[in-house]
Design a protein around this motif. Structure first.
Motif, short mmCIF file in Angstrom:
data_model
loop_
_atom_site.label_atom_id
_atom_site.label_comp_id
_atom_site.label_asym_id
_atom_site.label_seq_id
_atom_site.Cartn_x
_atom_site.Cartn_y
_atom_site.Cartn_z
N LYS A 22 0.82 -1.21 0.00
CA LYS A 22 0.00 0.00 0.00
C LYS A 22 0.85 1.27 0.00
O LYS A 22 2.08 1.21 0.11
CB LYS A 22 -0.93 -0.02 1.22
CG LYS A 22 -2.02 -1.11 1.14
CD LYS A 22 -3.07 -0.94 2.22
CE LYS A 22 -4.11 -2.05 2.15
NZ LYS A 22 -5.18 -1.87 3.17
N CYS A 40 -3.72 -2.74 8.72
CA CYS A 40 -2.80 -2.53 9.85
C CYS A 40 -3.17 -1.19 10.48
O CYS A 40 -4.03 -0.48 9.96
CB CYS A 40 -1.35 -2.54 9.35
SG CYS A 40 -0.89 -1.05 8.47
N CYS A 43 -3.22 1.86 7.80
CA CYS A 43 -4.29 2.01 6.81
C CYS A 43 -5.67 1.94 7.44
O CYS A 43 -6.67 2.22 6.78
CB CYS A 43 -4.13 1.02 5.66
SG CYS A 43 -4.05 -0.71 6.11
#
Ligand code: ADP
Ligand code: ZN
Ligand code: MG
Length: 485
Positions: A22, A40, A43
């Motif tokens: 990401k 996580c 994000c």
């Protein structure tokens, strides 16, 4: 479109980048996984977490900028765009506001990028649509609505998203189609994205207005959303342009609004009006330092790919293909790759191109398969063409062999063997058959000798029959001519 009106179109395109992780965390970018497994604290926007920039995403955006002839900013920065929406966990999106990575640039509209039915009637050949900017941001999560409940999948939250904004240079639905087709091709060639609109890897918002020809100021802009294919964009714009003209012709007025395209109904409908502009309260993200692009530009330059039009030109020069054939092959990077793999070391690359453009493409079309799922490996297509070239099988037999190869994935040698198809190219075997046919058909021989050269075709047919279709027809012709002269 009524001829006293002109349309103005500008496109905002969002592109999912092909990165492993990401934009600001190490979570995997993977679509189609079980919901909410690639998440996580970063994000999910949990307090205290800190973003770390994805260098690969910056490089892919810079590479797109190079290909589209943008000015690369020496320094770019990330900003927070504040708004509240359930699919955005932090309540702000990290984006680039006043210092994007790329400025200006252009997308060239090549003839082949237009819809097939419009290629003969291109109003502005070799047009280039100017770009305003390309910037990098993070994507939001995805909402799913079930009855009265809504579920949110955060796997997509925080994945890198590139936004490409065009100037309002596009003048027709067909040009918008060509713009997207050309842009998509460039992105695929650069391996920046798979750019499949149906999969949401490339998403397009269309801004469209109309005005009377003599008017200098642009008309009221209306934004279209929910476009899932390039042909859908064309249809939506055509509908919307007519709708706007009709309202103006009735003496009505338009207001700035966002409309949703319904591809099944073939209509746009109001989503929201833009009476009050949203204040996003942009400010520089204090957790992210400005980026100096010089740090990675050398590596980006090394990634510069051969562009579609360069490939086309090389196919003409190197393989002796026609402009058109080279264009069709180069139009699809995977097809071009298949052709080059098949043509490698072949004595007649043109024959291979013909096989691909005629037989293979129609077989793939009929089976609803893409070249990536082609049952015939490139090397085996080369072998098939070489069997014909060396007179081992006739081109008519090759069609049957091809069909079986396509259906079963068997190599051509095996199909030829199993079917006992091997063409007879041994003079010692064919000549006695010719002698026999000449002796049995004095009338045709007489006709031939009297100057009716077509009579030889009858004799040739008789020899082919005697050989049960296995004789090499060219060789039969040669031997007959020799025996009769
Ligand atoms: P906004 O501030 O509403 O996002 P922008 O000026 O950023 O508007 O433009 C967004 C997109 O709309 C750009 O692609 C631009 O080319 C296009 N655009 C701007 N004005 C018009 C217009 N009058 N008609 C059609 N497209 C327009
Ligand atoms: Zn994460
Ligand atoms: Mg804007």
């Amino acid at each position: 479109m009524k001829s006293d009106y002109v349309a103005t179109i500008g496109l905002e395109v969002h592109v999912q980048l092909k990165t492993r992780t990401k934009m600001f965390c190490g979570c995997a970018v993977e679509y189609g996984s079980e919901p909410n497994i690639h998440v996580c604290p970063v994000c999910l926007g949990l307090p205290g977490s800190l973003p770390v920039m994805n260098l690969q995403a910056l490089k892919l955006t810079a590479l797109t900028g190079l290909i589209l002839k943008c000015d690369l900013a020496p320094i770019c920065k990330f900003d927070r765009k504040n708004y509240f929406y359930p699919d955005m966990p932090k309540n702000y999106q990290i984006s680039q506001y006043d210092a994007p990575l790329c400025h200006k640039g252009e997308v060239p509209l090549h003839d082949m990028a237009y819809p097939k039915d419009a290629q003969k009637n291109i109003r502005n050949p070799n047009k280039r649509v100017r770009l305003v900017r390309i910037h990098l941001e993070e994507d939001v999560a995805k909402s799913f609505h079930f009855g009265t409940a809504t579920g949110i999948d955060f796997n997509r939250a925080g994945t890198p998203l590139m936004e490409i904004v065009s100037e309002p240079d596009i003048e027709s639905p067909e040009e918008a189609f060509a713009y997207l087709a050309s842009l998509k091709q460039a992105l695929i060639y650069a391996d920046v994205s798979d750019a499949d609109m149906e999969k949401g890897q490339l998403r397009c918002d269309c801004n469209v207005s109309v005005r009377k020809q003599e008017e200098v100021v642009f008309g009221t802009k209306i934004e279209l959303k929910n476009l899932n294919s390039i042909s859908g964009v064309r249809r939506a714009l055509a509908y919307e342009i007519d709708r706007q003209i009709e309202i103006l012709d009735r003496g009505g007025t338009l207001q700035q609004e966002t409309r949703r395209w319904d591809d099944d109904l073939g209509k746009t409908s109001l989503m929201r009006t833009k009476e009050f502009a949203h204040d996003y309260r942009y400010f520089p993200d204090p957790d992210l330092l400005p980026v100096k692009s010089e740090v990675f530009m050398n590596e980006v330059r090394a990634l510069f790919p051969e562009l579609p039009w360069e490939k086309r030109e090389r196919f003409v020069r190197h393989y002796g293909l026609s402009e058109y054939d080279a264009g069709v092959l180069a139009d699809d990077l995977q097809l071009a790759g298949y052709f080059e793999a098949a043509a490698e070391g072949a004595s007649k690359p043109k024959a291979i191109a013909n096989y691909i453009l005629n037989d293979l493409l129609s077989a793939l079309g009929a089976a609803n398969k893409t070249i990536a799922a082609c049952p015939i490996p490139a090397k085996q297509l080369r072998e098939l063409v070489s069997l014909v070239d060396h007179g081992k099988i006739s081109s008519k037999q090759a069609k049957d062999v091809f069909a079986e190869m396509f259906a079963t994935g068997k190599p051509p040698g095996l199909v030829v063997e199993e079917r006992g198809l091997r063409q007879e190219s041994d003079t010692g075997m064919i000549e006695p058959l010719c002698v026999e046919v000449i002796a049995a058909n004095p009338k045709s021989v007489q006709d031939y000798k009297a100057g009716k050269t077509a009579a030889i075709n009858f004799l040739k047919g008789q020899v082919m029959k005697l050989s049960k279709g296995k004789a090499n027809p060219n060789l039969v012709g040669e031997i007959l001519v020799r025996l009769l002269s």
